[in-house]
Design an enzyme around this catalytic site. Structure first.
Site, PDB file in Angstrom:
ATOM      1  N   GLY A  71       0.934  -1.178   0.078  1.00  0.00           N
ATOM      2  CA  GLY A  71       0.011  -0.054   0.101  1.00  0.00           C
ATOM      3  C   GLY A  71       0.928   1.313   0.058  1.00  0.00           C
ATOM      4  O   GLY A  71       0.405   2.095  -0.647  1.00  0.00           O
ATOM      5  N   THR A  72       1.890   1.174   0.759  1.00  0.00           N
ATOM      6  CA  THR A  72       2.766   2.560   0.739  1.00  0.00           C
ATOM      7  C   THR A  72       3.385   2.872  -0.411  1.00  0.00           C
ATOM      8  O   THR A  72       3.207   3.970  -1.056  1.00  0.00           O
ATOM      9  CB  THR A  72       3.995   2.066   1.854  1.00  0.00           C
ATOM     10  N   ASN A 152      -7.615   3.880   9.440  1.00  0.00           N
ATOM     11  CA  ASN A 152      -7.032   2.756   9.773  1.00  0.00           C
ATOM     12  C   ASN A 152      -7.357   2.887  11.591  1.00  0.00           C
ATOM     13  O   ASN A 152      -6.964   1.941  12.043  1.00  0.00           O
ATOM     14  CB  ASN A 152      -5.560   2.598   9.314  1.00  0.00           C
ATOM     15  N   SER A 200      -3.734  -3.209  -0.519  1.00  0.00           N
ATOM     16  CA  SER A 200      -2.535  -3.735   0.086  1.00  0.00           C
ATOM     17  C   SER A 200      -3.134  -5.427   0.418  1.00  0.00           C
ATOM     18  O   SER A 200      -4.123  -5.691   0.818  1.00  0.00           O
ATOM     19  CB  SER A 200      -1.892  -3.327   1.259  1.00  0.00           C
ATOM     20  N   HIS A 202      -1.878  -7.666   2.508  1.00  0.00           N
ATOM     21  CA  HIS A 202      -1.701  -8.181   3.730  1.00  0.00           C
ATOM     22  C   HIS A 202      -3.064  -8.058   4.593  1.00  0.00           C
ATOM     23  O   HIS A 202      -3.053  -8.259   6.016  1.00  0.00           O
ATOM     24  CB  HIS A 202      -0.535  -7.992   4.507  1.00  0.00           C
ATOM     25  N   THR A 238      11.666  -7.386 -10.523  1.00  0.00           N
ATOM     26  CA  THR A 238      10.883  -8.644 -10.854  1.00  0.00           C
ATOM     27  C   THR A 238       9.857  -8.651 -10.157  1.00  0.00           C
ATOM     28  O   THR A 238       9.623  -8.530  -8.871  1.00  0.00           O
ATOM     29  CB  THR A 238      12.045  -9.716 -10.506  1.00  0.00           C
ATOM     30  N   CYS A 326       1.771   1.767  12.743  1.00  0.00           N
ATOM     31  CA  CYS A 326       2.989   2.415  12.115  1.00  0.00           C
ATOM     32  C   CYS A 326       3.425   3.629  13.134  1.00  0.00           C
ATOM     33  O   CYS A 326       4.476   3.929  13.137  1.00  0.00           O
ATOM     34  CB  CYS A 326       2.444   2.977  10.813  1.00  0.00           C
TER      35      CYS A 326
HETATM   36  N1  PLP Z   1      -2.650   3.151   4.109  1.00  0.00           N
HETATM   37  C1  PLP Z   1      -3.373   2.647   5.216  1.00  0.00           C
HETATM   38  C2  PLP Z   1      -4.731   3.212   5.460  1.00  0.00           C
HETATM   39  C3  PLP Z   1      -3.010   1.783   6.134  1.00  0.00           C
HETATM   40  O1  PLP Z   1      -3.611   1.121   7.016  1.00  0.00           O
HETATM   41  C4  PLP Z   1      -1.571   1.217   5.809  1.00  0.00           C
HETATM   42  C5  PLP Z   1      -1.025  -0.027   6.650  1.00  0.00           C
HETATM   43  O2  PLP Z   1      -1.195   0.064   7.813  1.00  0.00           O
HETATM   44  C6  PLP Z   1      -1.034   1.403   4.425  1.00  0.00           C
HETATM   45  C7  PLP Z   1      -1.320   2.442   3.792  1.00  0.00           C
HETATM   46  C8  PLP Z   1       0.462   0.830   4.101  1.00  0.00           C
HETATM   47  O3  PLP Z   1       0.184  -0.175   3.665  1.00  0.00           O
HETATM   48  P1  PLP Z   1       1.315  -1.401   3.337  1.00  0.00           P
HETATM   49  O4  PLP Z   1       1.643  -1.967   4.723  1.00  0.00           O
HETATM   50  O5  PLP Z   1       1.120  -2.466   2.502  1.00  0.00           O
HETATM   51  O6  PLP Z   1       2.456  -0.554   2.784  1.00  0.00           O
END
Ligand code: PLP
Length: 386
Positions: A71-72, A152, A200, A202, A238, A326
């Site tokens: 996601g990041t 989140n 994302s 996971h 890759t 995070c």
């Molecule tokens: N965006 C949101 C709203 C999230 O909750 C998160 C992860 O907690 C991310 C982005 C980041 O995703 P990733 O862990 O796949 O980099």
């Protein structure tokens, strides 16, 4: 000791069916998806099937998705590459909200070092971006609006469709970080009308380290990582074949299980929320009372400190978080809780319990048995609580 995992917004376990689907791509079909030999071609087909599966979950065409490392990365790519191309046509102004994940917020802030202009919208006390607030902030040179689908930390779901319509009226494109919603509530890119969307693997019982960026046909994004021609020249490196296969399978399962998971999680959340608020004085729910992620219960307690609650819960085998996974580890209160107007002291006493498909009523009752005395004891120890 009982073990109760209630931190599904941080990450989810890999579903056994997902894991089984991934194994052959580590052991037998380990070819590089760019190779021309038969192993490579099998891997390539598996990646394309996975792309179809993820696309089906969000109502997109497979050709509109690129695989990223999560996601990041998808957020960074969406915002940076769109803005660096689009500003020549539309302008250098970006709009985002005060409660975004740092993957969006810090990315937008990074761009301001290069002459881009940023407006960070406030939210109301539920964490909702009000349409009028966006309307007033839009400018003729606004190229991109990036507002998350659901938060989140407090679980609030934004009215993305309305925000997209308002943005499109003035020709601004719309990106949404849907990392917390894809696989948890219905997400359809056409119904939402978004131009760019990040997700994302996971968060929906898939593996870590794999994500997607959806870019609507005709929306120009560029490569963020430079190198090979992978992913139609839009993401060098890759391809993570097993990761993509896992994300694809997780997406397929999430689609099949969505209604039953939502019903189950809503029931558990109601039980947990009312149990906490009824038994613990000076506690309150954060986020929207109705428009919220089905399994997310976020609360604040006066006169206690979130980290201490987490440690005490962990000593009983209950795994939760305080603010975002995070940001925990930092002593600053969460930017999200401050943005919804909580005072610093209250924001420090936050607890996020995010349930998943395998949590049970028993789990909820176990938390309801352990949490109230924990809060009571911590308050007795705290000078503020006495
Ligand atoms: N965006 C949101 C709203 C999230 O909750 C998160 C992860 O907690 C991310 C982005 C980041 O995703 P990733 O862990 O796949 O980099």
């Amino acid at each position: 000791m009982k073990s109760v995992y209630m931190d599904h917004s941080a990450t989810t376990p890999v579903d056994p069916d997902v894991f089984n689907a991934m194994i052959p791509y580590y052991t037998d079909i380990y070819g590089n998806a760019s190779s021309v030999h038969s192993q490579g071609q099998k891997a390539h087909r598996a990646v394309e099937q996975a792309r179809e599966q993820v696309a089906a979950l969000i109502g997109a065409s497979a050709g509109e998705l690129i695989f990223t490392a999560g996601g990041t990365e998808a957020d960074n790519q969406a915002i940076i590459t769109f803005m660096t191309q689009e500003h020549q046509k539309k302008g250098k102004h970006i709009i985002t909200s005060a409660i975004e994940h740092h993957a969006v917020l810090h990315t937008c802030e990074f761009l301001t070092k290069f002459g881009f202009e940023l407006t960070v919208l406030p939210v109301n006390s539920y964490g909702t971006v009000e349409p009028d607030t966006l309307r007033e902030a839009l400018r003729p040179d606004t190229a991109l609006v990036s507002i998350m689908h659901a938060n989140n930390e407090i679980g609030t779901i934004e009215d993305i469709k309305s925000l997209v319509d308002i943005s499109h009226e003035v020709g601004a494109a719309f990106h949404t970080d849907a990392v917390q919603t894809v696989g948890k509530i219905p997400v359809n890119v056409k119904e939402l009308g978004v131009d760019l969307l990040s997700a994302s693997g996971h968060k929906l019982y898939g593996p870590k380290g794999i994500g997607i960026l959806f870019a609507k046909k005709g929306i120009r994004i560029g490569s963020y990582l430079h190198g090979g021609a992978h992913e139609r020249n839009l993401r060098a490196g890759t391809v993570n074949v097993a990761g993509a296969v896992g994300f694809g399978k997780a997406a397929e399962l999430a689609g099949q299980r969505l209604p039953q998971n939502i019903a189950h999680l809503k029931e558990l959340s109601q039980r947990l929320t009312s149990g906490i608020l009824d038994s613990i004085p000076n506690s309150r729910l954060t986020g929207h009372p109705v428009n919220r992620l089905p399994g997310s219960v976020s609360v604040v307690f006066d006169y206690v400190e979130g980290e201490s609650i987490l440690l005490m819960l962990d000593s009983y085998g209950i795994m939760a978080s305080s603010g975002s996974a995070c940001t925990s580890g930092s002593l600053d209160p969460s930017h999200v809780l401050l943005a919804i107007g909580l005072p610093h002291e209250t924001a420090h006493g936050s607890l996020r319990l995010t349930m998943g498909k395998d949590n049970t009523e028993d789990d909820v009752d176990y938390v309801l048995e352990k949490l109230p005395p924990i809060i009571k004891n911590l308050r007795l120890m705290s000078p503020l609580g006495q």
